[in-house]
Write a protein that holds these residues in place. Structure first.
Motif, PDB file in Angstrom:
ATOM      1  N   ASP A   1    -114.254 -19.332   6.863  1.00 39.97           N
ATOM      2  CA  ASP A   1    -114.648 -20.462   5.636  1.00 39.97           C
ATOM      3  C   ASP A   1    -116.037 -20.654   5.517  1.00 39.97           C
ATOM      4  O   ASP A   1    -116.613 -19.846   4.413  1.00 39.97           O
ATOM      5  CB  ASP A   1    -113.853 -21.719   6.067  1.00 39.97           C
ATOM      6  CG  ASP A   1    -114.260 -22.804   4.940  1.00 39.97           C
ATOM      7  OD1 ASP A   1    -114.214 -22.296   3.852  1.00 39.97           O
ATOM      8  OD2 ASP A   1    -114.366 -24.037   5.367  1.00 39.97           O
TER       9      ASP A   1
ATOM     10  N   LYS B   1    -121.712 -21.430   0.439  1.00 40.95           N
ATOM     11  CA  LYS B   1    -122.148 -22.887   0.426  1.00 40.95           C
ATOM     12  C   LYS B   1    -122.997 -23.057   1.796  1.00 40.95           C
ATOM     13  O   LYS B   1    -122.658 -22.958   2.940  1.00 40.95           O
ATOM     14  CB  LYS B   1    -120.853 -23.933   0.545  1.00 40.95           C
ATOM     15  CG  LYS B   1    -120.222 -24.007  -0.740  1.00 40.95           C
ATOM     16  CD  LYS B   1    -119.199 -24.740  -0.575  1.00 40.95           C
ATOM     17  CE  LYS B   1    -118.325 -25.249  -1.876  1.00 40.95           C
ATOM     18  NZ  LYS B   1    -117.235 -26.003  -1.520  1.00 40.95           N
TER      19      LYS B   1
ATOM     20  N   LYS C   1    -110.448 -16.098   0.302  1.00 46.74           N
ATOM     21  CA  LYS C   1    -111.253 -16.952  -0.060  1.00 46.74           C
ATOM     22  C   LYS C   1    -112.294 -16.192  -1.005  1.00 46.74           C
ATOM     23  O   LYS C   1    -112.991 -16.679  -1.947  1.00 46.74           O
ATOM     24  CB  LYS C   1    -112.057 -17.359   1.168  1.00 46.74           C
ATOM     25  CG  LYS C   1    -113.573 -18.141   0.738  1.00 46.74           C
ATOM     26  CD  LYS C   1    -114.000 -19.239   1.744  1.00 46.74           C
ATOM     27  CE  LYS C   1    -115.017 -19.942   1.039  1.00 46.74           C
ATOM     28  NZ  LYS C   1    -115.641 -20.993   2.164  1.00 46.74           N
TER      29      LYS C   1
ATOM     30  N   ARG D   1    -112.202 -23.053  -7.471  1.00 42.27           N
ATOM     31  CA  ARG D   1    -112.488 -23.111  -5.735  1.00 42.27           C
ATOM     32  C   ARG D   1    -112.420 -24.515  -5.259  1.00 42.27           C
ATOM     33  O   ARG D   1    -112.117 -24.493  -3.782  1.00 42.27           O
ATOM     34  CB  ARG D   1    -114.016 -22.686  -6.034  1.00 42.27           C
ATOM     35  CG  ARG D   1    -114.611 -22.747  -4.374  1.00 42.27           C
ATOM     36  CD  ARG D   1    -116.117 -22.189  -4.302  1.00 42.27           C
ATOM     37  NE  ARG D   1    -116.437 -22.036  -2.876  1.00 42.27           N
ATOM     38  CZ  ARG D   1    -117.511 -21.636  -2.602  1.00 42.27           C
ATOM     39  NH1 ARG D   1    -118.333 -20.954  -3.442  1.00 42.27           N
ATOM     40  NH2 ARG D   1    -118.116 -21.647  -1.156  1.00 42.27           N
TER      41      ARG D   1
ATOM     42  N   LEU E   1    -109.585 -24.914  -2.422  1.00 42.21           N
ATOM     43  CA  LEU E   1    -109.966 -24.692  -0.889  1.00 42.21           C
ATOM     44  C   LEU E   1    -110.436 -25.986  -0.187  1.00 42.21           C
ATOM     45  O   LEU E   1    -110.224 -26.262   0.981  1.00 42.21           O
ATOM     46  CB  LEU E   1    -111.263 -24.016  -0.536  1.00 42.21           C
ATOM     47  CG  LEU E   1    -111.356 -22.700  -1.236  1.00 42.21           C
ATOM     48  CD1 LEU E   1    -112.552 -21.691  -1.105  1.00 42.21           C
ATOM     49  CD2 LEU E   1    -110.065 -21.732  -0.510  1.00 42.21           C
ATOM     50  N   ASN E   2    -110.459 -27.032  -0.966  1.00 39.79           N
ATOM     51  CA  ASN E   2    -110.586 -28.451  -0.479  1.00 39.79           C
ATOM     52  C   ASN E   2    -109.235 -28.939  -0.055  1.00 39.79           C
ATOM     53  O   ASN E   2    -109.035 -30.186   0.378  1.00 39.79           O
ATOM     54  CB  ASN E   2    -111.198 -29.251  -1.443  1.00 39.79           C
ATOM     55  CG  ASN E   2    -112.802 -28.975  -1.563  1.00 39.79           C
ATOM     56  OD1 ASN E   2    -113.332 -28.544  -0.571  1.00 39.79           O
ATOM     57  ND2 ASN E   2    -113.321 -29.137  -2.615  1.00 39.79           N
TER      58      ASN E   2
END
Ligand code: GLY
Length: 352
Positions: A137, A143, A221, A235, A238-239
């Motif tokens: 991740d 990020k 990812k 995206r 992904l949360n």
């Protein structure tokens, strides 16, 4: 060796192979072109395990090396420790043609990446993740950031590394608890759109297949990040489990780790989806059984009100709306942006 292209701007590769740590110098030379000064930014636990090995490997390829370690744990992901990182870079006179090596899990990785984004308005950085969580991740997708007292990752930047090197051998020193944090994220990729991957955790011998699992999750990812580098669209999927999970982490004062928070958050999301008739009751049942099988928690004793106030400081909120990721099946999820008032009702349903 598995090589996955991450097609962001600029693009880069994630390399996955046992023994990559011993080729660190050659791999960095290949992307940087020539030896330079490298600042290894890490935490004290990882420094004790791998700091000297990384330093010696880099020196053998002609790099000059300095090393800085923060205390391990989410409690160090602060403006104060990040400031010390920046001062360390300045004290060691790193220039724009030098490089940062982010060595460790998500905390040093995110902080070192953010330091790379800001120091001299941006210098190169390479990620060597040492936890399963950071391999699948946080080291992929650019990020970077730090926590603020008001919430997790509230300050940061999108800033892509030059290279990510994942050496599954490094996972052998991980405590089981820390490995499980990464497993929660891997199960997440399964629930999102890879039902066979989910089944591997629900029924299979996942420990025997970690290099393949890492590659599969990184590939998933990389595809999401290619489509939505700046996290304004898909995206956000992904949360899954993170809106609830971050609230649980924060409320526990980080005694509940990220992976455990996400695991509990995914159960809450599945129960909520079921109550909203977005999925049938087999979805939360299967997710709960899978998480219990691998040894992850499925609930935490916090009220809806307490979790709501923690969730509202989360950066995933946009204006008066908050986007929740909900499973429609195991292997299929949707984005549901809702007003805060609706989210407050949903929090109650998710906690019940
Ligand atoms: N950890 C979620 C993302 O990278 O978007």
């Amino acid at each position: 060796m598995k090589i996955i292209d991450v097609k962001t701007s600029p693009k880069y590769q994630v390399k996955i192979a046992a023994g990559l740590m011993d080729r660190l110098g050659e791999e960095m030379l290949a992307v940087l072109g020539k030896p330079c000064a490298v600042a290894i930014l890490t935490d004290d636990t990882v420094d004790a395990l791998y700091g000297s090995r990384a330093e010696e490997g880099l020196k053998a390829s002609g790099f000059t090396v300095c090393r800085f370690a923060i205390p391990h744990g989410e409690g160090s992901k602060t403006l104060a420790w990040w400031g010390k990182m920046l001062e360390f870079l300045a004290e060691n006179r790193l220039t724009r043609s030098d490089c940062i090596l982010a060595l460790g899990g998500g905390v040093p990785g995110d902080m070192a990446g953010f330091a790379a984004a800001c120091y001299l308005r941006g210098i190169a950085f390479v990620q060597v993740p040492t936890t399963l969580l950071s391999m699948v991740d946080s080291s992929v997708g650019g990020k970077t950031g730090i926590d603020l007292p008001q919430g997790k990752n509230l300050a940061g930047a999108f800033y892509q590394p030059k290279l990510v090197l994942c050496d599954p051998d490094l996972l052998s020193t991980l405590p089981e608890e820390t490995l499980l944090d990464g497993v929660a994220e891997c199960v997440k990729y399964g629930i999102l759109d890879d039902e066979p991957l989910f089944r591997l955790f629900a029924e299979g011998d996942w420990k025997a297949q970690l290099p393949e699992i890492i590659a599969r999750c990184v590939q998933a990812k990389a595809e999401v990040v290619r489509l939505d580098e700046k996290d304004t669209g898909c995206r956000q999927k992904l949360n899954l489990g993170h809106t609830f999970g971050h609230a649980i982490e924060k409320q526990s004062d980080f005694a509940i780790s990220h992976g455990k928070g996400v695991a509990i958050g995914m159960v809450m999301a599945a129960k909520l989806a079921c109550q909203l008739n977005l999925c049938d009751e087999s979805v939360p049942r299967r997710i709960i059984a899978c998480l219990e099988r691998v040894g992850l928690p499925i609930s935490a004793d916090y009220s809806a009100g307490v979790l709501l106030s923690a969730a509202l400081s989360d950066k995933k909120r946009a204006g008066s709306k908050i986007t929740v990721v909900l499973p429609e099946a195991v292997g299929q999820c949707g984005l549901y942006p809702v007003p805060i008032e609706t989210f407050a009702q949903w929090m109650k349903l998710a906690v019940e």
